[in-house]
Design a protein around this motif. Structure first.
Motif, PDB file in Angstrom:
ATOM      1  N   THR A   1      34.187  56.378  41.410  1.00  0.00           N
ATOM      2  CA  THR A   1      33.413  55.195  41.024  1.00  0.00           C
ATOM      3  C   THR A   1      32.387  54.685  42.185  1.00  0.00           C
ATOM      4  O   THR A   1      31.538  53.974  42.190  1.00  0.00           O
ATOM      5  CB  THR A   1      34.032  53.788  40.830  1.00  0.00           C
ATOM      6  OG1 THR A   1      35.097  54.006  41.852  1.00  0.00           O
ATOM      7  CG2 THR A   1      34.866  54.064  39.631  1.00  0.00           C
TER       8      THR A   1
ATOM      9  N   GLN B   1      33.434  38.659  42.805  1.00  0.00           N
ATOM     10  CA  GLN B   1      33.856  39.277  41.638  1.00  0.00           C
ATOM     11  C   GLN B   1      34.778  40.665  42.174  1.00  0.00           C
ATOM     12  O   GLN B   1      34.630  40.900  43.318  1.00  0.00           O
ATOM     13  CB  GLN B   1      33.089  39.958  40.707  1.00  0.00           C
ATOM     14  CG  GLN B   1      32.553  38.862  39.492  1.00  0.00           C
ATOM     15  CD  GLN B   1      31.221  38.111  40.172  1.00  0.00           C
ATOM     16  OE1 GLN B   1      30.352  38.880  40.607  1.00  0.00           O
ATOM     17  NE2 GLN B   1      31.253  37.084  39.769  1.00  0.00           N
TER      18      GLN B   1
ATOM     19  N   THR C   1      35.315  47.180  40.671  1.00  0.00           N
ATOM     20  CA  THR C   1      35.820  48.026  39.484  1.00  0.00           C
ATOM     21  C   THR C   1      36.916  49.108  39.981  1.00  0.00           C
ATOM     22  O   THR C   1      36.960  49.583  40.957  1.00  0.00           O
ATOM     23  CB  THR C   1      34.783  49.071  38.990  1.00  0.00           C
ATOM     24  OG1 THR C   1      34.199  49.568  39.959  1.00  0.00           O
ATOM     25  CG2 THR C   1      33.815  47.877  38.297  1.00  0.00           C
TER      26      THR C   1
ATOM     27  N   ASP D   1      40.937  56.047  36.139  1.00  0.00           N
ATOM     28  CA  ASP D   1      41.047  55.400  34.852  1.00  0.00           C
ATOM     29  C   ASP D   1      42.455  54.990  34.207  1.00  0.00           C
ATOM     30  O   ASP D   1      43.310  55.154  35.150  1.00  0.00           O
ATOM     31  CB  ASP D   1      40.377  56.668  33.988  1.00  0.00           C
ATOM     32  CG  ASP D   1      39.048  57.043  34.241  1.00  0.00           C
ATOM     33  OD1 ASP D   1      38.694  58.274  34.092  1.00  0.00           O
ATOM     34  OD2 ASP D   1      38.297  56.125  34.998  1.00  0.00           O
TER      35      ASP D   1
ATOM     36  N   HIS E   1      44.076  45.216  34.309  1.00  0.00           N
ATOM     37  CA  HIS E   1      43.325  45.007  35.352  1.00  0.00           C
ATOM     38  C   HIS E   1      44.022  45.270  36.732  1.00  0.00           C
ATOM     39  O   HIS E   1      44.281  44.532  37.447  1.00  0.00           O
ATOM     40  CB  HIS E   1      42.674  43.324  35.458  1.00  0.00           C
ATOM     41  CG  HIS E   1      43.982  42.575  34.984  1.00  0.00           C
ATOM     42  ND1 HIS E   1      44.270  42.023  33.668  1.00  0.00           N
ATOM     43  CD2 HIS E   1      45.100  42.064  35.677  1.00  0.00           C
ATOM     44  CE1 HIS E   1      45.212  41.362  33.702  1.00  0.00           C
ATOM     45  NE2 HIS E   1      45.933  41.338  34.764  1.00  0.00           N
TER      46      HIS E   1
ATOM     47  N   GLN F   1      44.217  51.129  45.354  1.00  0.00           N
ATOM     48  CA  GLN F   1      44.401  50.717  44.029  1.00  0.00           C
ATOM     49  C   GLN F   1      45.930  50.166  43.529  1.00  0.00           C
ATOM     50  O   GLN F   1      46.782  51.211  43.699  1.00  0.00           O
ATOM     51  CB  GLN F   1      43.994  51.626  42.705  1.00  0.00           C
ATOM     52  CG  GLN F   1      44.134  51.025  41.608  1.00  0.00           C
ATOM     53  CD  GLN F   1      43.349  51.728  40.592  1.00  0.00           C
ATOM     54  OE1 GLN F   1      42.244  52.621  40.879  1.00  0.00           O
ATOM     55  NE2 GLN F   1      43.640  51.772  39.203  1.00  0.00           N
TER      56      GLN F   1
ATOM     57  N   ASN G   1      29.589  49.829  47.537  1.00  0.00           N
ATOM     58  CA  ASN G   1      30.270  49.809  46.250  1.00  0.00           C
ATOM     59  C   ASN G   1      30.525  48.406  45.396  1.00  0.00           C
ATOM     60  O   ASN G   1      30.816  47.590  45.927  1.00  0.00           O
ATOM     61  CB  ASN G   1      31.724  50.382  46.505  1.00  0.00           C
ATOM     62  CG  ASN G   1      32.331  50.569  45.091  1.00  0.00           C
ATOM     63  OD1 ASN G   1      31.937  50.813  44.238  1.00  0.00           O
ATOM     64  ND2 ASN G   1      33.378  50.862  45.457  1.00  0.00           N
ATOM     65  N   GLY G   2      29.942  48.330  44.108  1.00  0.00           N
ATOM     66  CA  GLY G   2      30.194  47.180  43.604  1.00  0.00           C
ATOM     67  C   GLY G   2      28.351  46.420  43.266  1.00  0.00           C
ATOM     68  O   GLY G   2      28.497  45.638  42.524  1.00  0.00           O
TER      69      GLY G   2
END
Lengths: 317, 275
Positions: A16, A114, A117, A121, A216, A236, A287-288
């Motif tokens: 990502t 926010q 991401t 996956d 999430h 993550q 990123n983002g």
């Protein structure tokens, strides 16, 4: 890794992250300024004979962030973040009948309104169920850790209701003069990032201890430097249940010992500038942000500039 | 404080805890460092300072000649016990025997002995005497009970002598069970198990005194060639000690002996006996 129930992902870097092609224009524009930052921190930013790690380390990181913020007219989301210098991180969890705690002020924390991401996956997260995890053998995971009596707090430095609750990147700056091995620095980064994301899950998302973040998962970056060498960790968080070895595991991507430059001299400047390090650093911080969504103000300013320059050229001709 | 009382303290401390929290410092501490060991009961680091004695005893007079000087040394705390002794009394149920598995991290130099030492980690970091062929990454076991199978015995493993087959080469052999290895600790040395029989066995009593009782005995051939009977409950480590070329070294000059802490030695014909 064992203490945070995390495993390495199959990919060397998360997918990502923004690609080199999308960042090409920004990278070329700002490369000259970054080289000036390096020269300023290493050659001109002090009175003593040699630059101490306290000075050049911190000035480099801060100046690089300021250089990036000059692109705010194009991408105003770059400034829609908060940078805190002394965020207190506190976290504790149970791991295989050991009560582990993390405490400290690791460095600078960049937060966004926010969340990021997730890097992986849902399929990759589900595949961690089959992975048994790291096998340490007879060596216990708490071998070099010491026991303390402390209060079981869980915070990452912010009260509930803050406008920038989600962490984006953590900058860990090595201020010790003796060079430390990279494994020590990486373990710092992994533990602190896990503690921060744990605090976010429990305080902001109001989750319970032992729950799994299936829908999430939370993600954040960490950048560690000693002035020349950089290390990047992408973490993550998929579970809050660390008591057993079963269930989902957290994912980690690491890229370490990436040099930003080889040498710096007064007359010659920066020798052997590290393109790879510069690209990675840019991609983690951008990123983002949607790079194709340029602000309208910038477009109007560009048109005006072109219009004025055309008129001047005609007048000269 | 008596060395016997120290050994008895260790032994009953092991019975009460019966886990890996034993204090291996009380085992086979050299006479010179007894004062330092008694002051500090629990060490956080594995090295501490060593006072240079120079051949002088407690009164301050020279008891051993030709000692003095030499390079400064830090004492490394070595685990000579390997597995704590667990003994239950006649009226209590038998306690479980611990199996201590540990991983070798590195092999290091020790200025206080001729053999090399190995840094080892399980619940804590420890030093042990390194046998020949031990490398970083190996996993070694130690227990006061029998091994799972005789084929699993490797160099560096420590078991009671009664559970080791006849003919095995061992080092770091105990004389009193639970006290720590005292025999065969020099570089390149090893002993061999010859036979097992019944005989008189030396043990520590509850009051801290030595007592001889009938029991199992294992006869061992020492590096000098003599056969010695030893209590079968005593531990021995499998293998031959490292640095086997220690005895073939050439010092080269007198100064090198002085670095090692040896003062000049006169020939016998020039020594005058004072009556």
């Amino acid at each position: 890794m064992h203490l945070t129930k995390s495993i390495f992902s199959r990919d060397p870097l998360p997918r990502t992250l923004p690609t080199q092609e999308s960042m090409q224009s920004i990278a070329e524009e700002l490369q000259g300024y970054i080289k000036d930052c390096i020269i300023q921190s290493r050659v001109y930013g002090y009175k003593e004979k040699i630059a101490k790690r306290d000075y050049h380390n911190i000035s480099l990181t801060q100046n690089m962030l300021r250089v990036l913020s000059t692109q705010a007219c194009k991408y105003p989301e770059l400034l829609d973040r908060s940078l805190t210098f002394k965020s207190i991180v506190a976290g504790n969890w149970w791991r295989n009948q050991h009560h582990i705690a993390v405490r400290g002020c690791p460095g600078y924390l960049l937060c966004t309104p926010q969340p990021l991401t997730p890097f992986a996956d849902k399929n990759e997260v589900r595949s961690t169920l089959n992975n048994p995890g790291q096998d340490l053998g007879p060596v216990s995971p708490i071998i070099d850790m010491s026991e303390y009596q402390i209060e079981p707090n869980i915070t990452y430095g912010f009260h509930p209701g803050s406008p920038y609750p989600y962490p984006h990147t953590l900058f860990i700056v090595d201020r010790k003069t003796k060079s430390r091995p990279t494994s020590q620095m990486l373990s710092h980064g992994i533990m602190y990032s896990h503690a921060i994301l744990r605090a976010v899950a429990l305080n902001v998302l109001k989750m319970e201890v032992g729950q799994e973040l299936k829908d999430h998962p939370l993600a954040m970056n960490t950048i560690m430097t000693n002035g020349r060498m950089f290390a990047f960790i992408y973490y993550q968080l998929n579970t809050l249940n660390l008591e057993d070895d079963d269930g989902l595991k957290n994912l980690v991507w690491i890229k370490h010992t990436v040099p930003l430059f080889g040498k710096v001299k007064k007359k010659e400047g920066v020798i052997r500038f590290g393109q790879e390090c510069w690209q990675l650093w840019l991609s983690t911080i951008i990123n983002g942000i949607d790079l194709q969504n340029i602000s309208e103000e910038y477009r109007t300013m560009q048109q005006l500039y072109n219009h004025e320059s055309d008129q001047k050229m005609k007048a000269v001709a | 404080v008596n060395q016997l009382a120290m050994a008895s303290k260790f032994r009953f401390g092991a019975i009460l805890s019966s886990k890996l929290d034993y204090n291996f410092i009380h085992s086979a501490a050299p006479l010179q460092n007894r004062a330092i060991v008694e002051k500090k009961n629990i060490f956080k680091k594995l090295k501490h300072g060593k006072v240079r004695i120079g051949g002088r005893d407690g009164t301050g007079r020279k008891s051993v000649g030709c000692r003095g000087g030499g390079h400064k040394r830090l004492y490394r705390l070595i685990d000579f016990v390997r597995a704590p002794l667990v003994e239950s009394g006649p009226k209590t149920a038998p306690l479980p025997v611990d199996i201590v598995k540990s991983k070798v991290l590195a092999i290091e130099y020790d200025p206080n002995r001729s053999a090399r030492i190995a840094q080892v980690a399980d619940m804590k970091r420890k030093y042990i005497l390194a046998p020949i062929g031990l490398e970083a990454g190996d996993i070694i076991t130690a227990s006061r009970g029998p091994p799972t199978s005789l084929a699993d015995i490797q160099r560096g493993d420590a078991y009671p002598l009664q559970h080791l087959p006849i003919g095995t080469i061992v080092h770091n052999i105990e004389l009193v069970p639970g006290k720590g290895g005292q025999l065969v600790r020099s570089a390149g040395t090893s002993a061999q198990i010859i036979r097992k029989e019944k005989g008189e066995v030396r043990r520590l009593n509850t009051h801290g005194t030595y007592v001889t009782r009938p029991g199992k005995v294992v006869v061992i051939r020492m590096p000098s060639g003599t056969d010695r009977p030893i209590n079968a409950d005593c531990m021995g480590t499998v293998g031959r000690l490292s640095n086997e070329n220690h005895k073939h070294r050439i010092l080269g000059k007198a100064g090198r002996m002085r670095w090692l802490g040896w003062r000049p030695r006169m020939k016998k014909k020039f020594v005058v006996k004072v009556r």
